[in-house]
Design a protein around this motif. Structure first.
Motif, PDB file in Angstrom:
ATOM      1  N   SER A 100      -8.864   5.681  -7.650  1.00 48.97           N
ATOM      2  CA  SER A 100      -9.668   4.459  -7.562  1.00 48.97           C
ATOM      3  C   SER A 100      -9.082   3.561  -6.477  1.00 48.97           C
ATOM      4  O   SER A 100      -7.935   3.746  -6.058  1.00 48.97           O
ATOM      5  N   VAL A 101      -9.864   2.593  -6.052  1.00 47.21           N
ATOM      6  CA  VAL A 101      -9.367   1.633  -5.062  1.00 47.21           C
ATOM      7  C   VAL A 101      -8.154   0.899  -5.632  1.00 47.21           C
ATOM      8  O   VAL A 101      -7.172   0.660  -4.927  1.00 47.21           O
ATOM      9  N   THR A 102      -8.185   0.585  -6.914  1.00 51.85           N
ATOM     10  CA  THR A 102      -7.054  -0.089  -7.557  1.00 51.85           C
ATOM     11  C   THR A 102      -5.780   0.738  -7.446  1.00 51.85           C
ATOM     12  O   THR A 102      -4.699   0.200  -7.217  1.00 51.85           O
ATOM     13  N   ASP A 103      -5.917   2.055  -7.607  1.00 49.58           N
ATOM     14  CA  ASP A 103      -4.755   2.935  -7.519  1.00 49.58           C
ATOM     15  C   ASP A 103      -4.070   2.850  -6.163  1.00 49.58           C
ATOM     16  O   ASP A 103      -2.863   3.079  -6.063  1.00 49.58           O
ATOM     17  N   LEU A 104      -4.816   2.542  -5.108  1.00 44.53           N
ATOM     18  CA  LEU A 104      -4.231   2.450  -3.774  1.00 44.53           C
ATOM     19  C   LEU A 104      -3.200   1.334  -3.680  1.00 44.53           C
ATOM     20  O   LEU A 104      -2.300   1.381  -2.849  1.00 44.53           O
ATOM     21  N   PHE A 105      -3.329   0.341  -4.555  1.00 39.36           N
ATOM     22  CA  PHE A 105      -2.433  -0.814  -4.516  1.00 39.36           C
ATOM     23  C   PHE A 105      -1.340  -0.728  -5.576  1.00 39.36           C
ATOM     24  O   PHE A 105      -0.615  -1.681  -5.792  1.00 39.36           O
TER      25      PHE A 105
ATOM     26  N   MET B 150       0.830  -1.188   0.000  1.00 38.16           N
ATOM     27  CA  MET B 150       0.000   0.000   0.000  1.00 38.16           C
ATOM     28  C   MET B 150       0.879   1.258   0.000  1.00 38.16           C
ATOM     29  O   MET B 150       0.491   2.281   0.502  1.00 38.16           O
ATOM     30  N   ILE B 151       2.049   1.157  -0.552  1.00 40.98           N
ATOM     31  CA  ILE B 151       2.987   2.280  -0.603  1.00 40.98           C
ATOM     32  C   ILE B 151       2.364   3.459  -1.335  1.00 40.98           C
ATOM     33  O   ILE B 151       2.697   4.595  -1.057  1.00 40.98           O
ATOM     34  N   ALA B 152       1.452   3.205  -2.248  1.00 37.65           N
ATOM     35  CA  ALA B 152       0.856   4.280  -3.040  1.00 37.65           C
ATOM     36  C   ALA B 152       0.070   5.262  -2.179  1.00 37.65           C
ATOM     37  O   ALA B 152      -0.157   6.392  -2.609  1.00 37.65           O
ATOM     38  N   VAL B 153      -0.337   4.893  -0.992  1.00 39.80           N
ATOM     39  CA  VAL B 153      -1.081   5.811  -0.134  1.00 39.80           C
ATOM     40  C   VAL B 153      -0.258   7.071   0.120  1.00 39.80           C
ATOM     41  O   VAL B 153      -0.759   8.186   0.004  1.00 39.80           O
ATOM     42  N   LYS B 154       1.009   6.906   0.425  1.00 40.78           N
ATOM     43  CA  LYS B 154       1.857   8.071   0.689  1.00 40.78           C
ATOM     44  C   LYS B 154       1.986   8.933  -0.568  1.00 40.78           C
ATOM     45  O   LYS B 154       1.867  10.152  -0.504  1.00 40.78           O
ATOM     46  N   GLU B 155       2.249   8.299  -1.704  1.00 43.03           N
ATOM     47  CA  GLU B 155       2.389   9.041  -2.960  1.00 43.03           C
ATOM     48  C   GLU B 155       1.115   9.819  -3.281  1.00 43.03           C
ATOM     49  O   GLU B 155       1.168  10.993  -3.646  1.00 43.03           O
ATOM     50  N   LEU B 156      -0.025   9.165  -3.142  1.00 41.92           N
ATOM     51  CA  LEU B 156      -1.296   9.802  -3.461  1.00 41.92           C
ATOM     52  C   LEU B 156      -1.613  10.913  -2.468  1.00 41.92           C
ATOM     53  O   LEU B 156      -2.123  11.968  -2.849  1.00 41.92           O
TER      54      LEU B 156
END
Length: 64
Positions: free
Chosen positions: A54-59, A1-7
């Motif tokens: 999107s939820v997919t983007d979170l992953f 879920m590293i994308a959470v920080k980026e987003l």
């Protein structure tokens, strides 16, 4: 879920601001960002909405 920080950073929010919008603690957000914990499945749609993705983007991670 590293994308959470980026987003989160792309949206210009601090961990504390994201936590407030999600109704959770800043510590929980920090754990999501490091991958030590995952948000509950029922929180994923709201997390995606708050982060404008999107939820997919979170992953996904752009650096991956």
């Amino acid at each position: 879920m590293i994308a959470v920080k980026e987003l989160r950073e792309k949206s210009g929010m601090t961990q504390a601001q994201l936590a407030e919008k999600m109704g959770t603690s800043q510590g929980a957000v920090a754990l999501w960002e490091t991958g030590a914990r995952m948000p509950r499945a029922d929180k994923l749609p709201k997390l995606a909405e708050v982060l404008g993705c999107s939820v997919t983007d979170l992953f996904s991670s752009e650096s991956a």
